[in-house]
Design a protein around this motif. Structure first.
Motif, mmCIF file in Angstrom:
data_model
loop_
_atom_site.group_PDB
_atom_site.id
_atom_site.type_symbol
_atom_site.label_atom_id
_atom_site.label_comp_id
_atom_site.label_asym_id
_atom_site.label_seq_id
_atom_site.Cartn_x
_atom_site.Cartn_y
_atom_site.Cartn_z
ATOM 1 N N GLN A 1 0.877 -1.259 -0.102
ATOM 2 C CA GLN A 1 -0.053 0.131 -0.008
ATOM 3 C C GLN A 1 0.905 1.282 -0.053
ATOM 4 N N LEU A 2 0.604 2.287 -0.870
ATOM 5 C CA LEU A 2 1.154 3.837 -0.777
ATOM 6 C C LEU A 2 -0.012 4.440 -0.175
ATOM 7 N N VAL A 3 0.574 5.392 0.626
ATOM 8 C CA VAL A 3 -0.249 6.372 1.430
ATOM 9 C C VAL A 3 0.387 7.731 1.386
ATOM 10 N N GLU A 4 -0.403 8.649 0.702
ATOM 11 C CA GLU A 4 0.211 9.776 0.528
ATOM 12 C C GLU A 4 -0.365 10.821 1.489
ATOM 13 N N SER A 5 0.474 11.849 1.946
ATOM 14 C CA SER A 5 -0.227 12.762 2.889
ATOM 15 C C SER A 5 0.353 14.273 2.260
ATOM 16 N N GLY A 6 -0.228 15.464 2.909
ATOM 17 C CA GLY A 6 0.511 16.704 2.670
ATOM 18 C C GLY A 6 -0.119 17.690 1.579
ATOM 19 N N GLY A 7 -1.221 17.185 0.889
ATOM 20 C CA GLY A 7 -1.738 17.949 -0.098
ATOM 21 C C GLY A 7 -2.587 19.179 0.723
ATOM 22 N N SER B 1 4.179 -6.172 2.435
ATOM 23 C CA SER B 1 4.985 -7.319 2.290
ATOM 24 C C SER B 1 6.305 -6.636 1.209
ATOM 25 N N ILE B 2 7.055 -5.832 1.618
ATOM 26 C CA ILE B 2 7.995 -5.349 0.668
ATOM 27 C C ILE B 2 9.507 -5.916 0.747
ATOM 28 N N PHE B 3 9.986 -6.347 -0.396
ATOM 29 C CA PHE B 3 11.385 -6.853 -0.394
ATOM 30 C C PHE B 3 12.277 -5.878 -0.806
ATOM 31 N N ARG B 4 11.853 -5.274 -1.983
ATOM 32 C CA ARG B 4 12.783 -4.024 -2.483
ATOM 33 C C ARG B 4 11.911 -3.012 -3.444
ATOM 34 N N ILE B 5 12.491 -1.847 -3.281
ATOM 35 C CA ILE B 5 11.470 -0.722 -3.739
ATOM 36 C C ILE B 5 12.726 -0.228 -4.894
ATOM 37 N N ASN B 6 12.472 -0.159 -6.402
ATOM 38 C CA ASN B 6 13.423 0.644 -7.129
ATOM 39 C C ASN B 6 12.880 1.927 -7.427
ATOM 40 N N LEU C 1 4.576 17.170 0.160
ATOM 41 C CA LEU C 1 4.055 16.013 -0.239
ATOM 42 C C LEU C 1 4.972 14.743 0.298
ATOM 43 N N SER C 2 4.242 13.738 1.073
ATOM 44 C CA SER C 2 4.727 12.469 1.750
ATOM 45 C C SER C 2 4.314 11.381 1.179
ATOM 46 N N CYS C 3 4.820 10.173 0.911
ATOM 47 C CA CYS C 3 4.233 9.104 0.659
ATOM 48 C C CYS C 3 5.217 7.766 1.345
ATOM 49 N N ALA C 4 4.236 6.965 2.066
ATOM 50 C CA ALA C 4 4.989 5.541 2.692
ATOM 51 C C ALA C 4 4.352 4.395 1.935
ATOM 52 N N ALA C 5 5.342 3.639 1.767
ATOM 53 C CA ALA C 5 4.715 2.164 1.158
ATOM 54 C C ALA C 5 4.955 1.268 2.470
ATOM 55 N N SER C 6 3.955 0.695 2.507
ATOM 56 C CA SER C 6 3.808 -0.466 3.502
ATOM 57 C C SER C 6 3.528 -1.800 3.223
ATOM 58 N N ASN D 1 11.126 3.543 3.390
ATOM 59 C CA ASN D 1 10.292 3.213 2.231
ATOM 60 C C ASN D 1 9.424 4.289 1.966
ATOM 61 N N THR D 2 10.002 5.891 1.969
ATOM 62 C CA THR D 2 9.316 6.730 1.799
ATOM 63 C C THR D 2 9.794 7.444 0.648
ATOM 64 N N VAL D 3 9.068 8.393 -0.056
ATOM 65 C CA VAL D 3 9.351 9.413 -1.166
ATOM 66 C C VAL D 3 8.594 10.945 -0.596
ATOM 67 N N ASN D 4 9.271 11.766 -0.864
ATOM 68 C CA ASN D 4 8.844 13.177 -0.647
ATOM 69 C C ASN D 4 8.969 14.123 -1.914
ATOM 70 N N LEU D 5 8.025 15.327 -1.949
ATOM 71 C CA LEU D 5 8.149 16.228 -2.767
ATOM 72 C C LEU D 5 7.914 17.352 -2.303
ATOM 73 N N GLN D 6 8.931 18.090 -2.166
ATOM 74 C CA GLN D 6 9.027 19.435 -1.899
ATOM 75 C C GLN D 6 8.732 20.611 -2.692
ATOM 76 N N MET D 7 7.492 21.057 -2.948
ATOM 77 C CA MET D 7 7.172 22.006 -3.771
ATOM 78 C C MET D 7 7.050 23.454 -3.320
#
Length: 120
Positions: free
Chosen positions: A3-9, A27-32, A20-25, A76-82
């Motif tokens: 699951q990917l859950v975004e926040s910050g809009g 059964s994750i082995f690897r994220i490209n 904006l932030s996004c967290a992946a949760s 397992n997070t990705v952010n976008l500073q705008m």
């Protein structure tokens, strides 16, 4: 069960900033690659920014110098500073990630989207 859950809009005036932030949760082995897309009303979804596992980045020309994408592989997070937001940045922003599960193979996952509205 990834699951990917975004926040910050939200709503911001032109010239303002949002993160904006996004967290992946799950059964994750690897994220490209991880990234952000956006879709404005009546328009196709478009790539905003992409970041590889090694943190190489790629941006849409219209956001270069204003947006910054970053990630934390341990969390397992990705952010976008705008920054310096413009009314034309108004859209629903979607997080995406290329993920391999412990059982499943590689697949592309998407968040539910978060609304960003920039008023003039």
């Amino acid at each position: 069960q990834v699951q990917l859950v975004e926040s910050g809009g939200g709503l911001v005036q032109a010239g303002g900033s949002l993160r904006l932030s996004c967290a992946a949760s799950g059964s994750i082995f690897r994220i490209n690659d991880m990234g952000w897309y956006r879709q404005a009303p009546g328009k196709q979804r478009e790539l905003v920014a992409l970041i590889t596992r090694g943190s190489s980045t790629n941006y849409q020309d219209s956001v270069k110098g204003r947006f910054t994408i970053s990630r934390d592989n341990a969390k397992n997070t990705v952010n976008l500073q705008m920054n310096s937001l413009k009314p034309e940045d108004t859209a629903v922003y979607y997080c995406t990630a290329e993920i391999k599960g412990w059982v499943a193979g590689w697949d592309d996952y998407w968040g539910q989207g978060t609304q960003v509205t920039v008023s003039s």
